[in-house]
Design a protein around this motif. Structure first.
Motif, PDB file in Angstrom:
ATOM      1  N   THR A 181     -23.631   3.686 -10.943  1.00  0.00           N
ATOM      2  CA  THR A 181     -21.894   2.881  -9.776  1.00  0.00           C
ATOM      3  C   THR A 181     -23.314   2.139  -8.633  1.00  0.00           C
ATOM      4  OG1 THR A 181     -20.627   5.145 -10.514  1.00  0.00           O
ATOM      5  CG2 THR A 181     -20.377   4.159  -9.081  1.00  0.00           C
ATOM      6  N   ASN A 182     -23.171   1.195  -8.653  1.00  0.00           N
ATOM      7  CA  ASN A 182     -23.285   0.719  -7.684  1.00  0.00           C
ATOM      8  C   ASN A 182     -22.376   0.202  -6.906  1.00  0.00           C
ATOM      9  OD1 ASN A 182     -24.572  -1.282  -6.404  1.00  0.00           O
ATOM     10  ND2 ASN A 182     -24.673  -3.073  -7.720  1.00  0.00           N
ATOM     11  N   LEU A 183     -22.532   0.670  -5.669  1.00  0.00           N
ATOM     12  CA  LEU A 183     -21.327   1.006  -3.977  1.00  0.00           C
ATOM     13  C   LEU A 183     -21.619  -0.792  -3.762  1.00  0.00           C
ATOM     14  CD1 LEU A 183     -22.044   3.480  -2.593  1.00  0.00           C
ATOM     15  CD2 LEU A 183     -20.444   3.510  -4.162  1.00  0.00           C
ATOM     16  N   ALA A 184     -22.500  -1.669  -4.359  1.00  0.00           N
ATOM     17  CA  ALA A 184     -22.616  -2.967  -3.940  1.00  0.00           C
ATOM     18  C   ALA A 184     -21.827  -3.943  -4.749  1.00  0.00           C
ATOM     19  CB  ALA A 184     -24.376  -3.647  -3.731  1.00  0.00           C
ATOM     20  N   TYR A 185     -21.328  -3.567  -5.991  1.00  0.00           N
ATOM     21  CA  TYR A 185     -20.886  -4.575  -6.849  1.00  0.00           C
ATOM     22  C   TYR A 185     -19.384  -5.354  -6.584  1.00  0.00           C
ATOM     23  CZ  TYR A 185     -19.062  -5.690 -11.253  1.00  0.00           C
ATOM     24  OH  TYR A 185     -18.455  -6.250 -12.837  1.00  0.00           O
ATOM     25  N   GLN A 186     -20.188  -6.792  -7.121  1.00  0.00           N
ATOM     26  CA  GLN A 186     -18.817  -7.858  -6.335  1.00  0.00           C
ATOM     27  C   GLN A 186     -18.714  -7.678  -5.397  1.00  0.00           C
ATOM     28  OE1 GLN A 186     -18.763  -9.864  -8.290  1.00  0.00           O
ATOM     29  NE2 GLN A 186     -18.308  -9.475 -10.645  1.00  0.00           N
ATOM     30  N   LYS A 187     -19.806  -7.087  -4.086  1.00  0.00           N
ATOM     31  CA  LYS A 187     -19.186  -7.516  -2.772  1.00  0.00           C
ATOM     32  C   LYS A 187     -20.273  -8.067  -2.307  1.00  0.00           C
ATOM     33  CE  LYS A 187     -17.617  -3.248  -3.301  1.00  0.00           C
ATOM     34  NZ  LYS A 187     -15.739  -2.736  -3.117  1.00  0.00           N
ATOM     35  N   PRO A 188     -19.092  -9.164  -0.836  1.00  0.00           N
ATOM     36  CA  PRO A 188     -19.672 -10.297  -0.783  1.00  0.00           C
ATOM     37  C   PRO A 188     -20.989  -9.968   0.026  1.00  0.00           C
ATOM     38  CG  PRO A 188     -17.687  -9.147   0.370  1.00  0.00           C
ATOM     39  CD  PRO A 188     -18.003  -8.122  -0.599  1.00  0.00           C
ATOM     40  N   VAL A 189     -21.745 -11.644  -0.216  1.00  0.00           N
ATOM     41  CA  VAL A 189     -22.980 -11.388   0.484  1.00  0.00           C
ATOM     42  C   VAL A 189     -22.457 -12.696   1.674  1.00  0.00           C
ATOM     43  CG1 VAL A 189     -25.413 -11.762  -0.257  1.00  0.00           C
ATOM     44  CG2 VAL A 189     -23.962 -10.521  -1.643  1.00  0.00           C
ATOM     45  N   GLU A 190     -23.382 -12.651   2.598  1.00  0.00           N
ATOM     46  CA  GLU A 190     -24.414 -13.633   3.466  1.00  0.00           C
ATOM     47  C   GLU A 190     -25.276 -13.625   3.552  1.00  0.00           C
ATOM     48  OE1 GLU A 190     -23.674 -14.875   7.846  1.00  0.00           O
ATOM     49  OE2 GLU A 190     -22.737 -12.285   7.766  1.00  0.00           O
ATOM     50  N   LEU A 191     -25.670 -14.234   3.484  1.00  0.00           N
ATOM     51  CA  LEU A 191     -27.006 -14.539   3.088  1.00  0.00           C
ATOM     52  C   LEU A 191     -27.534 -15.497   5.120  1.00  0.00           C
ATOM     53  CD1 LEU A 191     -27.697 -17.093   0.033  1.00  0.00           C
ATOM     54  CD2 LEU A 191     -28.881 -14.414   0.650  1.00  0.00           C
ATOM     55  N   LEU A 192     -28.955 -14.763   5.933  1.00  0.00           N
ATOM     56  CA  LEU A 192     -28.645 -15.089   7.485  1.00  0.00           C
ATOM     57  C   LEU A 192     -30.305 -16.098   7.067  1.00  0.00           C
ATOM     58  CD1 LEU A 192     -28.736 -11.914   8.502  1.00  0.00           C
ATOM     59  CD2 LEU A 192     -26.837 -14.168   8.622  1.00  0.00           C
ATOM     60  N   THR A 193     -30.500 -16.801   6.160  1.00  0.00           N
ATOM     61  CA  THR A 193     -32.184 -17.125   5.434  1.00  0.00           C
ATOM     62  C   THR A 193     -31.134 -18.577   4.091  1.00  0.00           C
ATOM     63  OG1 THR A 193     -32.695 -15.962   4.283  1.00  0.00           O
ATOM     64  CG2 THR A 193     -33.778 -16.696   6.564  1.00  0.00           C
ATOM     65  N   SER A 194     -32.111 -19.700   3.692  1.00  0.00           N
ATOM     66  CA  SER A 194     -31.388 -20.149   3.083  1.00  0.00           C
ATOM     67  C   SER A 194     -32.158 -20.723   1.670  1.00  0.00           C
ATOM     68  CB  SER A 194     -31.790 -22.010   3.458  1.00  0.00           C
ATOM     69  OG  SER A 194     -30.319 -22.111   4.281  1.00  0.00           O
ATOM     70  N   PRO A 195     -31.756 -19.767   0.225  1.00  0.00           N
ATOM     71  CA  PRO A 195     -32.086 -20.615  -0.397  1.00  0.00           C
ATOM     72  C   PRO A 195     -32.519 -21.281  -0.957  1.00  0.00           C
ATOM     73  CG  PRO A 195     -29.407 -19.617  -0.887  1.00  0.00           C
ATOM     74  CD  PRO A 195     -30.197 -19.740   0.364  1.00  0.00           C
ATOM     75  N   LYS A 196     -32.687 -21.568  -2.264  1.00  0.00           N
ATOM     76  CA  LYS A 196     -33.423 -22.917  -3.241  1.00  0.00           C
ATOM     77  C   LYS A 196     -33.276 -23.006  -4.279  1.00  0.00           C
ATOM     78  CE  LYS A 196     -37.535 -27.128  -2.422  1.00  0.00           C
ATOM     79  NZ  LYS A 196     -37.839 -27.346  -1.911  1.00  0.00           N
ATOM     80  N   LYS A 197     -33.306 -24.242  -4.312  1.00  0.00           N
ATOM     81  CA  LYS A 197     -32.631 -24.939  -6.130  1.00  0.00           C
ATOM     82  C   LYS A 197     -31.912 -23.401  -7.025  1.00  0.00           C
ATOM     83  CE  LYS A 197     -35.755 -26.721  -9.829  1.00  0.00           C
ATOM     84  NZ  LYS A 197     -37.134 -27.010  -9.902  1.00  0.00           N
TER      85      LYS A 197
END
Length: 745
Positions: A587-603
């Motif tokens: 069981t994963n409490l984070a499954y399909q939960k919204p994520v906000e990124l404060l730094t930028s990923p790439k590619k």
């Protein structure tokens, strides 16, 4: 009755006529022929005679004697080892001819005599040398050859290498396929490729003499050498001289760039490169000066990545061997179609020198066992090399087992010997001989997977790619299921033949691997890590678990130990996959939960933050479901959407050190009830800090456990090392971190 007798008479006349045109060497398992070798026959010619004696007996039941010329009796003979005297004969020429009662098998030198024997056995006895442990030897107690036989062949590619352990570990098998028994024949051991750092080790010289090394952004770095520094030239010449004296039998030594693109940009090096209109200019200038010191040796250097473009206003010395490398090319189609810039480079180098060695690539180095549908490109690519007068071709296969390893090794060797051979016929004869009744099903897979990639003109089949790139192409769920069914049918077809069954199982590993990687990403209801029960709960997929067990067992039984060129083992892969299955089933409490990124990923992963909580898991390559951050830290906030009790937070990170992918220095977890004020939950440090001996490829979970506390928001801060240390080939470049599934319990 009268009509029957007339037909029989005609058949007898035809049979008699055919026999009159043939040289009958064996009749009813008996022969009057004697194998004759010269008085001064060397060990290769003696071995050639032994081989034709052995295989003639295996085919026909007759074992002709071997005699030296002085002991030759009157009567029919098989002459082995006499030189070919035609004016056009070259050392590589093979020649087979018939004169009266004499069969002559010869060549331009002793090696070519042995080649001629194996060619004769394949062409006229229909023997197939499939693998070191599998040969097809048809029985023929009435063995004959055409009475007008007069055959000569001179292979245009004279040094042929297939980078496969089937050949390197079995010299006799390599000889039967006319390929070299090592990757770098005639080279100085330890100085075969990427040698700059061997001549001037950073650990010895950099502290006191940083000026010996590349200037990059006004900073000296031990990535490449400064090729205009006179002391560098002096030290390299001394090192080359020492190695050549220690290996007097060697003919070639490599003086070549290291495996990175950070070459020197000092004013002197830049001036040479500007004049040459290519960074290859400073390399050729340097190597030419070394070559003049050793005029009786070949000095090999690379035309690779930044030096691939041929220079202008400078030519390699006659004893400089240019090794031109095709590493960047798209393998989904022939080089002439999808890698025209390389084809142009090949033509341009050809105007400068006749001394070109091709270094070509034929497998996926990040995933040896992945489906890699490039068989249709091998023939046109080798023809391209041949047509541009390359006499030395090195086909870098995986060395270790990869998809359809035995077939690939066999096919590539055949095409190097004769680039105009019918590749489809070669594939068909191998499949029938090696897989027997299972051959039609494996042929269906080969035909289909190649048809699909040809239909996808936009697909880039990369040496450092990943199966996940093809899940909407030739590895779509429907295709994978079809491939899997064909391999199941192939196994059923040979169920009563244990040895052939094991071969088929090994062939099916590529589809098993692709399905395991597809399951990581839950690409369809039929292909995933978990299955949903009637009550809505999830459990680990039985099919995926059983497939992993089969993959483990087949690789162990087949002595298949490595997954990629970075040393990532099958055992590690299976172990980590097993752990991942446990994580997926929990069981994963984070499954399909919204994520906000404060730094930028790439590619990668479409830069989608939901990758961190989507229930899919990244594999050993960064293309597969990993969210990447280049030269910056990773900061993210996950909203669990309600307050829950949390006692453990874990995030997986990838390490691929040769591609500048490193573990974070640490991962800090913070929690909050309102999303504004955060308090520390815990810090997971990197237990494997980067050193010179750090494993290249791995996955690790950065986990913090503590007493349960109520929270809604989780902040993750993964600290990037930002740039590799000075001794790493990527020093000065931005470092990556790659994160995947965040697990909250």
């Amino acid at each position: 009755m009268k009509k029957f007798c007339q037909i029989a008479f005609v058949l007898m006349v035809l049979l008699s006529s055919c026999q009159d045109k043939n040289l009958q060497i064996v009749s009813n398992q008996s022969t009057d022929y004697v194998i004759v070798i010269p008085e001064n026959a060397d060990s290769l010619v003696e071995h050639a005679a032994d081989e034709i004696q052995y295989y003639m007996e295996a085919v026909s039941g007759a074992k002709p004697e071997i005699r030296k010329l002085a002991d030759k009796p009157a009567g029919p003979s098989i002459l082995v080892g006499w030189p070919v005297e035609a004016k056009e004969t070259k050392p590589a020429t093979v020649h087979i001819s018939v004169s009266s009662e004499q069969l002559n098998i010869g060549g331009g030198n002793s090696r070519s005599v042995l080649n001629a024997v194996y060619f004769f056995l394949e062409r006229y006895a229909n023997i197939r040398f499939l693998t070191p442990g599998a040969e097809v030897i048809p029985e023929n107690p009435y063995f004959s050859v055409p009475g007008d036989l007069d055959f000569s062949y001179t292979p245009e590619i004279t040094t042929r290498t297939v980078h496969s352990r089937l050949f390197y570990n079995n010299p006799s098998f390599a000889a039967k396929h006319f390929v070299t028994q090592e990757a770098f024949p005639r080279y100085v051991p330890g100085a075969r490729v990427h040698t700059f750092h061997r001549f001037l080790p950073e650990s010895v010289f950099f502290d006191k003499h940083p000026e010996y090394y590349a200037l990059r952004n006004e900073e000296r770095r031990p990535t490449q050498l400064c090729l205009t520094n006179p002391e560098v030239f002096k030290l390299v010449v001394e090192a080359v001289d020492s190695l050549l004296k220690a290996n007097p039998g060697a003919e070639v030594i490599s003086v070549s760039q290291d495996d990175n693109t950070q070459y020197c940009q000092c004013e002197e090096c830049k001036a040479i490169n500007k004049h040459a209109k290519s960074p290859a200019g400073s390399v050729i200038d340097f190597v030419n000066r070394v070559a003049r010191k050793f005029p009786d040796k070949q000095i090999s250097t690379l035309a690779y990545q930044y030096t691939r473009k041929a220079p202008e206003n400078i030519k390699p010395e006659d004893n400089v061997l240019i090794t031109l490398c095709s590493i960047e090319c798209d393998r989904s189609a022939p080089i002439n179609e999808k890698c025209r810039d390389f084809a142009q480079d090949l033509e341009d180098w050809g105007t400068l020198t006749d001394n070109i060695r091709i270094w070509d690539y034929t497998t996926q180095f990040t995933n040896f066992l992945a489906p890699f549908p490039n068989l249709h490109t091998l023939k046109p690519n080798i023809q391209l090399f041949r047509d541009n007068h390359a006499k030395w071709v090195f086909e870098q296969h995986s060395y270790n087992p990869s998809e359809l390893f035995e077939l690939r090794s066999y096919l590539t060797a055949k095409l190097l010997w004769n680039p105009d051979a019918d590749a489809d016929s070669i594939i068909s004869e191998f499949l029938k001989g090696y897989y027997q009744e299972a051959a039609p099903f494996i042929q269906k897979y080969i035909s289909k997977v190649h048809k699909e990639i040809k239909a996808d003109s936009d697909f880039f089949l990369f040496l450092y790619g990943d199966p996940s790139q093809a899940f909407d192409s030739f590895l779509s769920p429907d295709h994978l299921i079809q491939y899997d069914n064909w391999y199941e049918e192939a196994q059923a077809a040979v169920a009563g033949k244990p040895e052939i069954l094991e071969r088929v199982k090994r062939a099916g590993l590529s589809v098993d691997f692709a399905l395991l990687e597809a399951a990581r990403q839950q690409i369809s209801p039929e292909i995933g890590l978990v299955q949903t029960n009637d009550d809505g709960s999830n459990t680990v997929s039985v099919i995926t678990h059983e497939r992993l067990e089969r993959f483990k067992n087949v690789t162990r039984e087949g002595n298949i130990t490595l997954l990629n060129e970075m040393g990532y083992t099958i055992d590690e892969y299976v172990g980590q996959y097993s752990e991942m299955l446990k994580r997926a089933g929990a069981t994963n409490l984070a499954y399909q939960k919204p994520v906000e990124l404060l730094t930028s990923p790439k590619k990668y992963a479409n830069e989608d933050p939901r990758v961190l909580t989507d229930g899919a898991f990244g594999g050993p390559n960064f293309y597969a479901n990993w969210l990447g951050f280049e030269g910056n830290h990773m900061e993210a906030i996950i909203d669990l959407e309600k307050e829950v009790m949390v006692s453990e937070i874990s995030t997986a990170f990838l390490k691929v050190t040769n591609h500048l992918v490193f573990y974070p220095e640490k991962v800090q977890y913070l929690t909050s009830k309102d999303g504004t004020t955060f308090s520390e939950f815990g810090v997971a440090g990197n237990q494997e800090p980067l050193t010179r001996k750090t494993r290249k490829n791995d996955i690790r979970n950065f986990t913090v456990e503590r007493k349960p506390q109520k929270t809604r928001y989780i902040k993750i801060i993964a600290t990037n090392i930002l740039t590799p240390p000075y001794w790493h080939h990527g020093t000065g470049l931005p470092a990556w971190i790659f994160a995947d599934e965040v697990m909250v319990r």
